[in-house]
Design an enzyme around this catalytic site. Structure first.
Site, PDB file in Angstrom:
ATOM      1  N   GLU A  30      -1.739   9.402 -12.895  1.00 40.33           N
ATOM      2  CA  GLU A  30      -1.378   8.413 -11.881  1.00 40.33           C
ATOM      3  C   GLU A  30      -0.840   7.152 -12.586  1.00 40.33           C
ATOM      4  OE1 GLU A  30      -4.787   6.943  -9.879  1.00 40.33           O
ATOM      5  OE2 GLU A  30      -3.650   6.016  -8.242  1.00 40.33           O
ATOM      6  N   HIS A  31      -1.600   6.656 -13.557  1.00 41.93           N
ATOM      7  CA  HIS A  31      -1.205   5.469 -14.324  1.00 41.93           C
ATOM      8  C   HIS A  31      -1.068   5.852 -15.791  1.00 41.93           C
ATOM      9  CE1 HIS A  31      -4.008   3.994 -11.076  1.00 41.93           C
ATOM     10  NE2 HIS A  31      -2.929   3.292 -10.786  1.00 41.93           N
ATOM     11  N   HIS A  33      25.463  33.246  16.873  1.00 45.49           N
ATOM     12  CA  HIS A  33      25.977  32.246  15.939  1.00 45.49           C
ATOM     13  C   HIS A  33      27.485  32.454  15.739  1.00 45.49           C
ATOM     14  CE1 HIS A  33      21.841  31.237  15.059  1.00 45.49           C
ATOM     15  NE2 HIS A  33      22.163  30.421  14.081  1.00 45.49           N
ATOM     16  N   HIS A  36     -13.776   2.344 -10.560  1.00 46.12           N
ATOM     17  CA  HIS A  36     -13.384   2.651  -9.178  1.00 46.12           C
ATOM     18  C   HIS A  36     -14.342   3.620  -8.512  1.00 46.12           C
ATOM     19  CE1 HIS A  36      -9.741   0.744  -7.916  1.00 46.12           C
ATOM     20  NE2 HIS A  36      -9.122   0.999  -9.049  1.00 46.12           N
ATOM     21  N   ASP A  74      -1.854  -3.186  -9.990  1.00 41.54           N
ATOM     22  CA  ASP A  74      -2.716  -3.063  -8.811  1.00 41.54           C
ATOM     23  C   ASP A  74      -2.510  -4.225  -7.839  1.00 41.54           C
ATOM     24  OD1 ASP A  74      -3.908  -0.754  -9.661  1.00 41.54           O
ATOM     25  OD2 ASP A  74      -5.668  -1.733 -10.542  1.00 41.54           O
ATOM     26  N   GLN A 117     -10.290   1.495 -14.780  1.00 42.01           N
ATOM     27  CA  GLN A 117     -10.132   2.726 -14.005  1.00 42.01           C
ATOM     28  C   GLN A 117     -11.489   3.314 -13.650  1.00 42.01           C
ATOM     29  OE1 GLN A 117      -6.998   3.085 -13.381  1.00 42.01           O
ATOM     30  NE2 GLN A 117      -7.585   4.576 -11.853  1.00 42.01           N
TER      31      GLN A 117
END
Lengths: 432, 432
Positions: A327-328, A420, A262, A361, A259
């Site tokens: 996220e993960h 209406h 990145h 991934d 991670q």
């Protein structure tokens, strides 16, 4: 180097809260520049695209065509290292199989009084995929964005990718070919987003734009939102690993670093109930860091945003995981399902000791485009549904209208909307 | 007064294009004011809410509590006209029944090589509903926003509503009670959105904010997006009616006006294959306009944005309907399903001659929060899914990892991510 937090320490809540709200992104204010680029593309179309491509990418459309040709695509595919090509095919096949299960079913039915109600799903008519250039030009992202669109049945999928002096990563082109995309343009940045949203002489407009990009691309997507749909704005990535002591510290250290490599803004967090084990993982991280080609990025991420959180027992990790909303989320225990069942917020779960997040991934089959920066509290990873939309259906006959008219008229009058009320009443009584 | 467009005229394409791109909204730039309000609520919490409520709503929290009490809710419900209360109950019941069918199913399965994959749906942990004050304070909107959230299983649903000198439309409170909401605050505007997103001493933060509002509310929702989720930003409403000559012109005129009375920016469009019929509808509109309490609004909308489009046959309306991508699409023909099947873009279909759109506003059962301003090309009406999110699940054993490791490592290396490659490789070979 990462911080340690102990859930049983007196100052834990304050420190955890500060940790959660630490900004991991420098947000550049590029809104004004992007606004002017978008206006220019609306006004001058292809000519504006040509000017920006020359200026930003050193790319001259008089020498190299804006659209990638079928021959270029074929050659990129043919010339790719066969091992990579095979791996892309395998990934594509697994992604497609998984995403086919996400196709929603229409639901059209008649209720107890004979009203027909329904939900009908249709694919979006045209979608644009933004693929970044340079270092972040990932063939796996092409598959993850394009295959759900194709499975959804989107009739036109367009790809844009910035091409420094015309060059596009051949693996990206090969991935596009595998995903069945043949309309690809060498344009990037805010100008590409503007072209997709508003159209130019060469590029017909689309209805939705997905895919990651830099600050200019993100700002452009925000600005064109409304004219077209957009996917989420991706922030820096994160992983949370919940682990007991029965793990190889080296394995989990490697996951934390995958991670961290990145982006300097990426975040890797370990929650464990064993301090000695936590120390071992920390040492393994330090050892492994030295061997990484992206050592500097990973070191900065781990130093600035990494954390090891000590809990008295793994049950106690549940509320923390929900607040982190990773996220993960890897759960490396013997019975990860039991813990998962208690956790509400996570983009994706990776269960057990043999499921490194990296499998997801590339070749797991599930999507790697996932909600970042705590947004898993309210949003989901990319799916087939992001490339479709639902229309509701209502059909009454004269008898059903007669039954439902009185309450409808009552509510319309209560809201002061007499046109209406009349639109219902006039069908029962022409004098209404 | 509305414009006429003839699909067979030489200048049709140019005129239709101009018609489609006419802006129906004056967009006020309130971003700077909203930004400062949000910062202030973050910094000063309840004190800031009290200041803004006094300033904008003439409401003093020293005299009237910010939170609506259970007694107030009960009284509003008890004192409501029984016919309105019954109509709200009927609407709520029909809305709930329809939305229950939208609950997604988890899908967790094992693939051919023994990998466990899955999609798990969970409700969002806390949701804030914005309800406008004044004229646009509609009980029906409370039901349409709250019931899908409750069906989704959202554990905490909070409502905020501006209250001029403390007063809230009792029908709105009764609708909230029927929808099962008991956490209601008398705050509105950008300050209410900020409180929901960031929390104050009194209002705990939520994870998503839905519901319509004025320019300040819309700008605030855009600004807090990312910190929390938001629903779509609603624009002015529209209806498209596709009709043959076998309709009562008065009925369809009434439907066009029901849309037009909402807002001067609302849009009503008739597509027909019969010019004489179109003229009759136009005359009926003029006649009925005079009788409406919202005559001025409806007249302005019809004059500025209304249109009657003449086509040689109703088949020819299909591409026009797709480009208009109407929020509401009525098909008043004998076989409306056949035409619907060919149309991709519409927020909601109202089929046949006995289904005025207004039924869907109140008691049809489907949701009345629908994509406006051509956004039905890429988005859907509000549903249970908007209050849930999906987590993906992946689980490999040692054998599955052994099979999927080589292509994952190949792709990681191809992307230059060697920590990714190592996180897989280390599990196969400790020397990796």
């Amino acid at each position: 180097m990462a911080i340690w937090l102990n859930q049983q320490a007196a100052d834990f809540e304050a420190r955890f809260k500060a940790f959660l709200t630490t900004k991991r992104e420098v947000s550049e204010d590029v809104n004004a520049a992007v606004k002017s680029i978008i206006s220019d593309v609306i006004a001058r179309g292809d000519v504006a695209l040509a000017d920006y491509s020359l200026k930003f990418d050193g790319l001259d459309f008089n020498r190299i065509s804006m659209r990638v040709t079928a021959t270029e695509l074929d050659e990129a595919y043919r010339d790719l290292d066969p091992a990579i090509r095979d791996a892309l095919h395998l990934a594509a096949e697994r992604i497609e199989k998984h995403h086919r299960r996400q196709l929603p079913k229409d639901d059209i039915y008649e209720d107890a009084i004979g009203v027909t109600l329904g939900s009908r799903w249709t694919a979006i008519e045209a979608v644009g995929l933004y693929v970044p250039g340079g270092m972040a030009s990932y063939p796996s992202s092409v598959l993850m964005n394009a295959i759900p669109a194709r499975v959804a049945g989107v009739p036109r999928i367009v790809m844009v990718v910035p091409a420094r002096e015309g060059a596009i990563n051949p693996a990206v082109l090969a991935a596009a070919k595998i995903a069945g995309i043949d309309e690809i343009y060498r344009v990037g940045g805010a100008q590409a987003v503007a072209a997709l949203a508003y159209g130019t002489e060469t590029i017909a407009p689309v209805a939705k734009i997905t895919g990651p990009g830099n600050a200019f691309v993100a700002a452009a997507k925000r600005q064109v939102f409304g004219t077209v749909g957009i996917d989420m704005i991706a922030g820096p990535s994160e992983v949370l690993v919940i682990a007991d002591r029965d793990n190889d510290p080296d394995w989990l250290a490697a996951d934390l670093l995958a991670q961290a490599e990145h982006d300097t803004g990426a975040q890797s967090i370990l929650i464990t109930n064993d301090e000695t084990f936590g120390r071992s993982v920390e040492q393994a991280v330090e050892r492994q860091l030295k061997r990484l080609s992206r050592n500097e990025t990973a070191s900065a991420s781990w130093r600035d945003f990494g954390a090891i959180i000590l809990v008295p027992d793994l049950e106690a990790s549940v509320p923390l995981a929900d607040r982190i909303a990773a996220e993960h989320l890897e759960i490396a225990t013997d019975n990860p399902e039991a813990l998962m069942a208690k956790i509400r917020n996570a983009g994706a779960f990776f269960l057990g000791r043999h499921t490194p997040e990296v499998i997801g991934d590339y070749v797991g089959g599930s999507n790697h485009v996932l909600p970042t920066a705590r947004s898993a509290r309210f949003s989901s990873g990319l799916s087939v549904l992001d490339y479709m939309k639902r229309s509701s259906i209502l059909r009454l006959g004269a008898e059903q209208l007669r039954q439902l008219a009185p309450p409808a008229i009552t509510l319309a009058n209560c809201e002061g909307l007499d046109a209406h009320a009349r639109s219902v009443a006039i069908r029962l009584n022409p004098e209404a």
